[in-house]
Write an enzyme that holds these catalytic residues in place. Sequence first.
Site, PDB file in Angstrom:
ATOM      1  N   ARG A 130      70.563 -49.133  22.573  1.00 13.34           N
ATOM      2  CA  ARG A 130      71.266 -47.926  22.971  1.00 13.34           C
ATOM      3  C   ARG A 130      71.610 -47.059  21.780  1.00 13.34           C
ATOM      4  O   ARG A 130      72.208 -45.990  21.942  1.00 13.34           O
ATOM      5  CB  ARG A 130      72.558 -48.331  23.650  1.00 13.34           C
ATOM      6  CG  ARG A 130      72.676 -47.905  25.117  1.00 13.34           C
ATOM      7  CD  ARG A 130      73.882 -48.606  25.653  1.00 13.34           C
ATOM      8  NE  ARG A 130      74.415 -48.093  26.845  1.00 13.34           N
ATOM      9  CZ  ARG A 130      74.419 -48.769  28.005  1.00 13.34           C
ATOM     10  NH1 ARG A 130      73.789 -49.909  28.110  1.00 13.34           N
ATOM     11  NH2 ARG A 130      75.038 -48.267  29.036  1.00 13.34           N
ATOM     12  N   ARG A 163      83.789 -49.857  39.407  1.00 12.16           N
ATOM     13  CA  ARG A 163      83.864 -50.284  38.007  1.00 12.16           C
ATOM     14  C   ARG A 163      84.861 -49.380  37.282  1.00 12.16           C
ATOM     15  O   ARG A 163      84.848 -48.171  37.493  1.00 12.16           O
ATOM     16  CB  ARG A 163      82.484 -50.137  37.346  1.00 12.16           C
ATOM     17  CG  ARG A 163      81.580 -51.329  37.573  1.00 12.16           C
ATOM     18  CD  ARG A 163      80.166 -51.106  37.111  1.00 12.16           C
ATOM     19  NE  ARG A 163      79.996 -50.504  35.798  1.00 12.16           N
ATOM     20  CZ  ARG A 163      78.812 -50.392  35.188  1.00 12.16           C
ATOM     21  NH1 ARG A 163      77.719 -50.855  35.766  1.00 12.16           N
ATOM     22  NH2 ARG A 163      78.703 -49.813  34.016  1.00 12.16           N
ATOM     23  N   ARG A 207      81.260 -41.742  28.622  1.00 10.46           N
ATOM     24  CA  ARG A 207      79.954 -42.406  28.530  1.00 10.46           C
ATOM     25  C   ARG A 207      78.835 -41.378  28.335  1.00 10.46           C
ATOM     26  O   ARG A 207      77.895 -41.601  27.571  1.00 10.46           O
ATOM     27  CB  ARG A 207      79.687 -43.234  29.794  1.00 10.46           C
ATOM     28  CG  ARG A 207      80.522 -44.505  29.826  1.00 10.46           C
ATOM     29  CD  ARG A 207      80.635 -45.054  31.218  1.00 10.46           C
ATOM     30  NE  ARG A 207      79.417 -45.702  31.675  1.00 10.46           N
ATOM     31  CZ  ARG A 207      79.171 -45.982  32.950  1.00 10.46           C
ATOM     32  NH1 ARG A 207      80.028 -45.648  33.887  1.00 10.46           N
ATOM     33  NH2 ARG A 207      78.056 -46.577  33.289  1.00 10.46           N
ATOM     34  N   ARG A 229      79.558 -44.767  43.093  1.00  9.52           N
ATOM     35  CA  ARG A 229      78.998 -46.114  42.997  1.00  9.52           C
ATOM     36  C   ARG A 229      80.108 -47.140  43.249  1.00  9.52           C
ATOM     37  O   ARG A 229      81.233 -46.976  42.804  1.00  9.52           O
ATOM     38  CB  ARG A 229      78.413 -46.345  41.598  1.00  9.52           C
ATOM     39  CG  ARG A 229      77.954 -47.786  41.393  1.00  9.52           C
ATOM     40  CD  ARG A 229      77.013 -47.933  40.249  1.00  9.52           C
ATOM     41  NE  ARG A 229      77.658 -47.754  38.952  1.00  9.52           N
ATOM     42  CZ  ARG A 229      76.999 -47.875  37.794  1.00  9.52           C
ATOM     43  NH1 ARG A 229      75.708 -48.127  37.784  1.00  9.52           N
ATOM     44  NH2 ARG A 229      77.625 -47.700  36.663  1.00  9.52           N
ATOM     45  N   LYS A 249      68.646 -47.406  35.911  1.00  8.73           N
ATOM     46  CA  LYS A 249      67.962 -48.423  35.103  1.00  8.73           C
ATOM     47  C   LYS A 249      68.073 -49.809  35.756  1.00  8.73           C
ATOM     48  O   LYS A 249      67.086 -50.519  35.881  1.00  8.73           O
ATOM     49  CB  LYS A 249      68.559 -48.488  33.684  1.00  8.73           C
ATOM     50  CG  LYS A 249      68.449 -47.207  32.896  1.00  8.73           C
ATOM     51  CD  LYS A 249      68.973 -47.377  31.480  1.00  8.73           C
ATOM     52  CE  LYS A 249      70.447 -47.658  31.366  1.00  8.73           C
ATOM     53  NZ  LYS A 249      71.336 -46.535  31.745  1.00  8.73           N
TER      54      LYS A 249
HETATM   55  P1  AMP Z   1      75.870 -50.553  31.641  1.00 11.86           P
HETATM   56  O1  AMP Z   1      76.131 -51.544  32.711  1.00 11.86           O
HETATM   57  O2  AMP Z   1      74.510 -50.664  31.033  1.00 11.86           O
HETATM   58  O3  AMP Z   1      76.228 -49.149  32.031  1.00 11.86           O
HETATM   59  O4  AMP Z   1      76.887 -50.921  30.425  1.00 11.86           O
HETATM   60  C1  AMP Z   1      78.292 -50.925  30.627  1.00 11.86           C
HETATM   61  C2  AMP Z   1      79.015 -50.835  29.304  1.00 11.86           C
HETATM   62  O5  AMP Z   1      78.698 -51.966  28.484  1.00 11.86           O
HETATM   63  C3  AMP Z   1      78.659 -49.617  28.434  1.00 11.86           C
HETATM   64  O6  AMP Z   1      79.366 -48.459  28.808  1.00 11.86           O
HETATM   65  C4  AMP Z   1      79.079 -50.128  27.051  1.00 11.86           C
HETATM   66  O7  AMP Z   1      80.486 -50.131  26.898  1.00 11.86           O
HETATM   67  C5  AMP Z   1      78.623 -51.578  27.102  1.00 11.86           C
HETATM   68  N1  AMP Z   1      77.205 -51.722  26.653  1.00 11.86           N
HETATM   69  C6  AMP Z   1      76.139 -52.101  27.398  1.00 11.86           C
HETATM   70  N2  AMP Z   1      75.013 -52.135  26.669  1.00 11.86           N
HETATM   71  C7  AMP Z   1      75.382 -51.753  25.412  1.00 11.86           C
HETATM   72  C8  AMP Z   1      74.673 -51.566  24.186  1.00 11.86           C
HETATM   73  N3  AMP Z   1      73.349 -51.767  24.105  1.00 11.86           N
HETATM   74  N4  AMP Z   1      75.379 -51.181  23.098  1.00 11.86           N
HETATM   75  C9  AMP Z   1      76.715 -50.980  23.155  1.00 11.86           C
HETATM   76  N5  AMP Z   1      77.448 -51.101  24.275  1.00 11.86           N
HETATM   77  C10 AMP Z   1      76.796 -51.505  25.397  1.00 11.86           C
END
Ligand code: AMP
Length: 219
Positions: free
Chosen positions: A87, A155, A166, A126, A13
């Site tokens: 999400r 990360r 996740r 990654r 994404k």
């Molecule tokens: P990402 O970089 O999009 O994979 O997001 C990393 C982490 O941020 C996720 O695993 C969640 O812990 C948190 N996060 C990001 N976007 C959301 C969302 N829309 N709702 C809840 N938690 C989020």
Amino acid sequence: MRIALFGPPGAGKGTQAQILASEYGLVTISTGNLIREAMREGSELGEEARGYVTSGQLVPGELVRKLADSAVAAAGFNKFILDGYPRTIEQARWLDSFLRAYKAELHGVIFLSVPDEVIIRRLSKRRVHRVTGESYHLDYLPPPRDVAPEDIVQRPDDQPEAIAARLRGYRRETEPLENHYRETGLLREVNGDSSVDVVHSRIMRFLKSSPVTAARKAG
Ligand code: AMP
């Protein structure tokens, strides 16, 4: 143009959002990046989110909603691409009504589908740049030689246990969005299990079709 990208963690994404943003002059709104930024700054919100993020769980919706709403407002309710928001069904309902109130409904939702084994392979290899957040893959997109190795980190939520958490969370809370947006007619499923360029051209095929084209012409 107002679009959202959703799909499992590691679906690409962020990468696709970045390409689309520069192609169409859009602002990328990534709640994951906004949360990590808040964590780096040590703000109250960042500290509240930290435990959830590092263990691979979703952050409570109200925290994310504030970040996303202000970013959408800062973009002027147009020319944005959402990456990783909404999400959950609850977040989708908030977003839908927030945008409706400003007559700024989404034009399309792109669902990047990728099988679990590919996700695990992608996420476990990654690496990200500690400062810029730039993403790399140890096999397919290694960090350039002039980048200091100590700046390339994994990360915490890309550790195996967090990846599994996740994915479980994704199945339980995010996958239902597929139906939500399918029912509204906004959803387009794109096979994300290919190279960055091929996935991008699949997305472009969707964006060239109405109603997104009409939105693009309208600005
Ligand atoms: P990402 O970089 O999009 O994979 O997001 C990393 C982490 O941020 C996720 O695993 C969640 O812990 C948190 N996060 C990001 N976007 C959301 C969302 N829309 N709702 C809840 N938690 C989020």
